[in-house]
Design a protein around this motif. Structure first.
Motif, PDB file in Angstrom:
ATOM      1  N   ILE A  33       0.842  -1.209   0.000  1.00  0.00           N
ATOM      2  CA  ILE A  33       0.000   0.000   0.000  1.00  0.00           C
ATOM      3  C   ILE A  33       0.871   1.252   0.000  1.00  0.00           C
ATOM      4  CG2 ILE A  33      -1.740   1.291   1.311  1.00  0.00           C
ATOM      5  CD1 ILE A  33      -2.728  -1.372   2.449  1.00  0.00           C
ATOM      6  N   LEU A  34       0.532   2.200  -0.860  1.00  0.00           N
ATOM      7  CA  LEU A  34       1.151   3.526  -0.824  1.00  0.00           C
ATOM      8  C   LEU A  34       0.155   4.481  -0.192  1.00  0.00           C
ATOM      9  CD1 LEU A  34       3.371   5.580  -1.641  1.00  0.00           C
ATOM     10  CD2 LEU A  34       2.164   5.850  -3.828  1.00  0.00           C
ATOM     11  N   ASP A  35       0.540   5.098   0.932  1.00  0.00           N
ATOM     12  CA  ASP A  35      -0.326   6.069   1.604  1.00  0.00           C
ATOM     13  C   ASP A  35       0.188   7.463   1.263  1.00  0.00           C
ATOM     14  OD1 ASP A  35      -2.022   7.478   3.189  1.00  0.00           O
ATOM     15  OD2 ASP A  35      -1.371   6.600   5.092  1.00  0.00           O
ATOM     16  N   ALA A  36      -0.366   8.042   0.185  1.00  0.00           N
ATOM     17  CA  ALA A  36       0.070   9.366  -0.255  1.00  0.00           C
ATOM     18  C   ALA A  36      -0.515  10.412   0.695  1.00  0.00           C
ATOM     19  CB  ALA A  36      -0.400   9.615  -1.680  1.00  0.00           C
ATOM     20  N   ALA A  37       0.325  11.328   1.162  1.00  0.00           N
ATOM     21  CA  ALA A  37      -0.080  12.296   2.194  1.00  0.00           C
ATOM     22  C   ALA A  37      -0.407  11.557   3.493  1.00  0.00           C
ATOM     23  CB  ALA A  37      -1.270  13.147   1.741  1.00  0.00           C
ATOM     24  N   GLY A  38       0.403  10.572   3.779  1.00  0.00           N
ATOM     25  CA  GLY A  38       0.148   9.736   4.959  1.00  0.00           C
ATOM     26  C   GLY A  38       0.446  10.426   6.276  1.00  0.00           C
ATOM     27  N   GLY A  39       1.074  11.598   6.231  1.00  0.00           N
ATOM     28  CA  GLY A  39       1.279  12.403   7.444  1.00  0.00           C
ATOM     29  C   GLY A  39       1.971  11.631   8.553  1.00  0.00           C
ATOM     30  N   THR A  40       1.334  11.601   9.715  1.00  0.00           N
ATOM     31  CA  THR A  40       1.953  10.995  10.896  1.00  0.00           C
ATOM     32  C   THR A  40       1.735   9.479  10.964  1.00  0.00           C
ATOM     33  OG1 THR A  40      -0.008  11.563  12.156  1.00  0.00           O
ATOM     34  CG2 THR A  40       1.815  13.119  12.262  1.00  0.00           C
ATOM     35  N   GLY A  41       1.260   8.893   9.898  1.00  0.00           N
ATOM     36  CA  GLY A  41       1.222   7.441   9.797  1.00  0.00           C
ATOM     37  C   GLY A  41       0.097   6.754  10.556  1.00  0.00           C
ATOM     38  N   ARG A  42      -0.930   7.492  10.926  1.00  0.00           N
ATOM     39  CA  ARG A  42      -1.982   6.854  11.740  1.00  0.00           C
ATOM     40  C   ARG A  42      -2.696   5.754  10.959  1.00  0.00           C
ATOM     41  NH1 ARG A  42      -2.540   9.005  16.578  1.00  0.00           N
ATOM     42  NH2 ARG A  42      -1.515  10.994  16.945  1.00  0.00           N
ATOM     43  N   GLU A  43      -3.001   6.016   9.692  1.00  0.00           N
ATOM     44  CA  GLU A  43      -3.648   4.963   8.902  1.00  0.00           C
ATOM     45  C   GLU A  43      -2.648   3.866   8.553  1.00  0.00           C
ATOM     46  OE1 GLU A  43      -5.649   7.545   5.870  1.00  0.00           O
ATOM     47  OE2 GLU A  43      -7.390   6.486   6.650  1.00  0.00           O
ATOM     48  N   ALA A  44      -1.408   4.264   8.265  1.00  0.00           N
ATOM     49  CA  ALA A  44      -0.386   3.282   7.888  1.00  0.00           C
ATOM     50  C   ALA A  44      -0.184   2.260   9.008  1.00  0.00           C
ATOM     51  CB  ALA A  44       0.923   3.997   7.569  1.00  0.00           C
ATOM     52  N   VAL A  45      -0.114   2.736  10.246  1.00  0.00           N
ATOM     53  CA  VAL A  45       0.121   1.816  11.368  1.00  0.00           C
ATOM     54  C   VAL A  45      -1.072   0.878  11.542  1.00  0.00           C
ATOM     55  CG1 VAL A  45       0.391   1.705  13.883  1.00  0.00           C
ATOM     56  CG2 VAL A  45       1.796   3.287  12.529  1.00  0.00           C
ATOM     57  N   GLY A  51      -1.227  -6.544   8.778  1.00  0.00           N
ATOM     58  CA  GLY A  51      -0.342  -7.366   7.952  1.00  0.00           C
ATOM     59  C   GLY A  51       0.048  -6.747   6.622  1.00  0.00           C
ATOM     60  N   HIS A  52      -0.448  -5.544   6.327  1.00  0.00           N
ATOM     61  CA  HIS A  52      -0.112  -4.911   5.056  1.00  0.00           C
ATOM     62  C   HIS A  52       1.255  -4.217   5.156  1.00  0.00           C
ATOM     63  CE1 HIS A  52      -4.168  -5.783   3.741  1.00  0.00           C
ATOM     64  NE2 HIS A  52      -4.625  -5.230   4.856  1.00  0.00           N
ATOM     65  N   GLU A  53       1.894  -4.058   3.994  1.00  0.00           N
ATOM     66  CA  GLU A  53       3.194  -3.382   3.884  1.00  0.00           C
ATOM     67  C   GLU A  53       2.886  -1.971   3.395  1.00  0.00           C
ATOM     68  OE1 GLU A  53       5.913  -5.661   4.115  1.00  0.00           O
ATOM     69  OE2 GLU A  53       7.415  -4.083   3.970  1.00  0.00           O
ATOM     70  N   THR A  66       7.421  11.271  13.036  1.00  0.00           N
ATOM     71  CA  THR A  66       6.362  10.839  13.960  1.00  0.00           C
ATOM     72  C   THR A  66       5.741   9.522  13.487  1.00  0.00           C
ATOM     73  OG1 THR A  66       5.903  13.141  14.458  1.00  0.00           O
ATOM     74  CG2 THR A  66       4.190  11.567  15.048  1.00  0.00           C
ATOM     75  N   ALA A  67       5.588   9.382  12.185  1.00  0.00           N
ATOM     76  CA  ALA A  67       5.011   8.137  11.636  1.00  0.00           C
ATOM     77  C   ALA A  67       5.878   6.938  12.026  1.00  0.00           C
ATOM     78  CB  ALA A  67       4.891   8.236  10.113  1.00  0.00           C
ATOM     79  N   MET A  68       7.201   7.093  11.908  1.00  0.00           N
ATOM     80  CA  MET A  68       8.073   5.964  12.271  1.00  0.00           C
ATOM     81  C   MET A  68       8.055   5.725  13.777  1.00  0.00           C
ATOM     82  SD  MET A  68       8.894   4.433   9.579  1.00  0.00           S
ATOM     83  CE  MET A  68       9.645   3.108  10.508  1.00  0.00           C
ATOM     84  N   ASP A  78       8.884  -2.727  10.767  1.00  0.00           N
ATOM     85  CA  ASP A  78       9.375  -3.488   9.603  1.00  0.00           C
ATOM     86  C   ASP A  78       8.390  -3.460   8.438  1.00  0.00           C
ATOM     87  OD1 ASP A  78       7.613  -4.943  11.224  1.00  0.00           O
ATOM     88  OD2 ASP A  78       8.331  -6.862  10.443  1.00  0.00           O
ATOM     89  N   ARG A  79       7.163  -3.074   8.683  1.00  0.00           N
ATOM     90  CA  ARG A  79       6.163  -3.035   7.601  1.00  0.00           C
ATOM     91  C   ARG A  79       5.737  -1.621   7.226  1.00  0.00           C
ATOM     92  NH1 ARG A  79       4.225  -7.518  10.213  1.00  0.00           N
ATOM     93  NH2 ARG A  79       2.427  -6.500  11.162  1.00  0.00           N
ATOM     94  N   VAL A  80       6.384  -0.616   7.838  1.00  0.00           N
ATOM     95  CA  VAL A  80       6.063   0.779   7.492  1.00  0.00           C
ATOM     96  C   VAL A  80       7.337   1.451   6.972  1.00  0.00           C
ATOM     97  CG1 VAL A  80       5.321   3.025   8.383  1.00  0.00           C
ATOM     98  CG2 VAL A  80       4.187   0.937   9.176  1.00  0.00           C
ATOM     99  N   HIS A  81       7.231   2.077   5.821  1.00  0.00           N
ATOM    100  CA  HIS A  81       8.373   2.754   5.198  1.00  0.00           C
ATOM    101  C   HIS A  81       7.949   4.193   4.930  1.00  0.00           C
ATOM    102  CE1 HIS A  81       9.350  -1.448   4.596  1.00  0.00           C
ATOM    103  NE2 HIS A  81       8.153  -1.566   4.036  1.00  0.00           N
ATOM    104  N   VAL A  82       8.903   5.104   4.925  1.00  0.00           N
ATOM    105  CA  VAL A  82       8.543   6.497   4.667  1.00  0.00           C
ATOM    106  C   VAL A  82       9.366   7.052   3.508  1.00  0.00           C
ATOM    107  CG1 VAL A  82       7.756   6.981   7.026  1.00  0.00           C
ATOM    108  CG2 VAL A  82      10.140   7.386   6.434  1.00  0.00           C
TER     109      VAL A  82
END
Ligand SMILES: C[S@@+](CC[C@H](N)C(=O)[O-])C[C@H]1O[C@@H](n2cnc3c(N)ncnc32)[C@H](O)[C@@H]1O
Length: 185
Positions: A33-45, A51-53, A66-68, A78-82
């Motif tokens: 998944i690419l989270d464009a404008a993912g900001g502080t990563g709340r949805e990404a986390v 289980g998504h990358e 902050t997202a990391m 390990d599953r979140v990249h910025v």
């Protein structure tokens, strides 16, 4: 109109749980998944915990830090990249089949050219991949709001067909303040 991004991100925090609930209906197996404008990563986390990358793309370096931190605290670093960049840069940054899903949540309404932004965001999407767009509607009172039908037309202009439309509250007293569209490209 100048945008206060930190304030805007704070304003939209309430939308994450409902957006996650609608999005995951369309994610059967672990996805890239690419989270464009993912900001502080709340949805990404949230998505990494399922289980998504997830790659968070945002021009604001402090938000990505902050997202990391959030990803570390949740045990999913390990599953979140910025990537620090603009959505418009996506075609230069990624390969043409790099992602199964691209999120464009609370960003499109700020674009000078919405179709150009969507075109950039579908560039790294594999054929048949999903584009998830969340935007405020005029019911929200947001000065940047755009009508859901206009966003549907923008998606059609880049070859993305809407599979599902969800009208979501922003706060409990603002029903249908947000439209969440899931489109296949
Ligand atoms: C309102 S926040 C939305 C954050 C998150 N997607 C959400 O729904 O809560 C908007 C984010 O867009 C980022 N942003 C602003 N212009 C951008 C652009 N051209 N491409 C990608 N991100 C951008 C800001 O740094 C900010 O983190």
């Amino acid at each position: 109109m100048t945008v206060d991004w930190v304030g805007a991100c704070r304003d939209w925090r309430g939308s994450h749980a409902s957006t996650e609930a609608t999005l995951v209906r369309h994610l059967d197996t672990p996805r890239r998944i690419l989270d464009a404008a993912g900001g502080t990563g709340r949805e990404a986390v949230r998505l990494a915990l399922r289980g998504h990358e997830v790659t968070v793309l945002d021009p604001a370096g402090a938000m990505l830090t902050t997202a990391m931190d959030h990803a570390d605290a949740a045990g999913v670093a390990d599953r979140v990249h910025v990537v620090q960049a603009m959505a418009e840069d996506a075609p230069d940054l990624f390969g043409t089949h790099d992602f199964d899903v691209v999120l464009c949540h609370n960003l499109l309404q700020y674009a000078q050219d919405r179709v150009a932004m969507l075109r950039a965001l579908v560039a790294p999407l594999r054929p048949g991949g999903l584009l998830s767009v969340l935007s405020p509607t005029p019911a929200s009172g947001d000065p940047f709001a755009c009508a859901a039908d206009e966003v549907v037309a923008d998606l059609a202009a880049v070859g993305a067909n809407v599979l599902a439309r969800y009208d979501l509250p922003r706060e409990s007293d603002q029903p249908a303040a947000l439209v969440h569209l899931i489109a296949r490209h």
